[in-house]
Design a protein around this motif. Sequence first.
Motif, PDB file in Angstrom:
ATOM      1  N   LEU A   1       0.848  -1.187   0.000  1.00  0.00           N
ATOM      2  CA  LEU A   1       0.000   0.000   0.000  1.00  0.00           C
ATOM      3  C   LEU A   1       0.887   1.241   0.000  1.00  0.00           C
ATOM      4  N   ASP A   2       0.319   2.414   0.334  1.00  0.00           N
ATOM      5  CA  ASP A   2       1.077   3.652   0.103  1.00  0.00           C
ATOM      6  C   ASP A   2       2.182   3.900   1.116  1.00  0.00           C
ATOM      7  N   THR A   3       2.095   3.340   2.339  1.00  0.00           N
ATOM      8  CA  THR A   3       3.183   3.486   3.313  1.00  0.00           C
ATOM      9  C   THR A   3       3.447   2.133   3.970  1.00  0.00           C
ATOM     10  N   PRO A   4       4.652   1.933   4.520  1.00  0.00           N
ATOM     11  CA  PRO A   4       4.942   0.671   5.210  1.00  0.00           C
ATOM     12  C   PRO A   4       3.988   0.376   6.356  1.00  0.00           C
ATOM     13  N   LEU A   5       3.565   1.395   7.104  1.00  0.00           N
ATOM     14  CA  LEU A   5       2.677   1.160   8.238  1.00  0.00           C
ATOM     15  C   LEU A   5       1.297   0.701   7.778  1.00  0.00           C
ATOM     16  N   ARG A   6       0.751   1.349   6.776  1.00  0.00           N
ATOM     17  CA  ARG A   6      -0.567   0.929   6.286  1.00  0.00           C
ATOM     18  C   ARG A   6      -0.506  -0.457   5.657  1.00  0.00           C
ATOM     19  N   THR A   7       0.595  -0.732   4.993  1.00  0.00           N
ATOM     20  CA  THR A   7       0.777  -2.071   4.435  1.00  0.00           C
ATOM     21  C   THR A   7       0.774  -3.115   5.549  1.00  0.00           C
TER      22      THR A   7
END
Length: 410
Positions: free
Chosen positions: A280-286
């Motif tokens: 996804l758009d950032t490592p945390l959201r992924t």
Amino acid sequence: MTSASPGPAKPTAGTEGLRRQNTAVVLRALRQQGPSTRAELAKLTGLAKATISVIVSDLEAAGAVAEGGSRPGVRGRPGRPVGLRGDRFVALGLELNVDYVSAVVLDLAGQVVLSESRPAAPGALLDLARDAVTAHAGPGRVLVGTTLAVPALVRGDDRTVAWAPNLGVEGAGLADAVADLLPGGELQVSNDANCAAYAESHHGAAVGVAHALYLTGTVGIGAGIVQDGELMRGGAGFAGEVGHMPVGDSTAPCGCGRRGCWEASVGLHAMLAAVGMPELDTPLRTAEAVAARAAGDPAVRAGLERVGHDIGLGLAMLSSVLDPEVVVLGGYFAPLGELVLGPARRTLDERLASAVQVRPELRLSTLGIQAAALGAAEQSLGPVFSGELDLAEPDGWSSDREQRAHVDER
């Protein structure tokens, strides 16, 4: 700043140098202890009360400190606490990473004024830097310094990118482009893991820890080593480049062009390959999406078990060499929590060579995706708290910086 005692300054070359150092001691004491009376500052720093009064008056005139309301003094007389002001001096921290850019503006008292991340795109870093400067520097507010965090080896001039395998950015061009947007053009470049480790030791999960290791969790894997609140950078400044240790799957291709690097087994893309999910758009959201899927999908949990095992392999090697009290896992590791920490702990227990070795405590980062930018901003305040920059004489900063730059060039 650090957990060390602010202590009285040692004499330096000339009265002016001693004044600067004593001023820095007072600023550090206020940052560490919070608002304090003049009598308390004298006790904390070991400086004479008359010296404290002069320093406080100069800092108050510069807009760096202010007196608050009355409160009972030690001997019954009312004491007026002095505290750092947050509306006059700020520092900017920026981060350029593979899939996002971040900015944090930090005030003198350590409060976050701005914290923002955006998806990486052409020009995104420059746009974010420009917006941050426009909103938080200018009349009435002074930008004392800016640091840019990058996932790269940075040369000793704190400006030139020597090697950035996941970004393809080398040289001083990036620094020059960002510096052009800043008042005075003052910019330092630093490794992202070092910046995040510095943030954790001053604001996050490693506050008060004497020996800490921070591990990034993005596309690349890097480490920051902190002892007593200060970064350990090694002989050439390249310490912590752990992502390319030969640990894990020896056949896995790495972004550096080789095979078998640790980040090829535990980096963000390796983790996604192990669980079969998209980025996804950032490592945390992924990672949040992966953790949610893992709750009901045994195959995802099994993939994370393998990743956690390989994390433990690398940590066992690092623990044997560095002997940290605490290891802080940041980036995508944080949302996954026990899904990777559990197998990492088990592997650590299996791989530490002796029963007398103490397994470091594994902690999750509390600072989110802006950890490196926050640490970069905190590093930008370093010259203020060391006495290199004098808040009481902002007009003299340009000469200070020119002198520091001349020393760096030599």
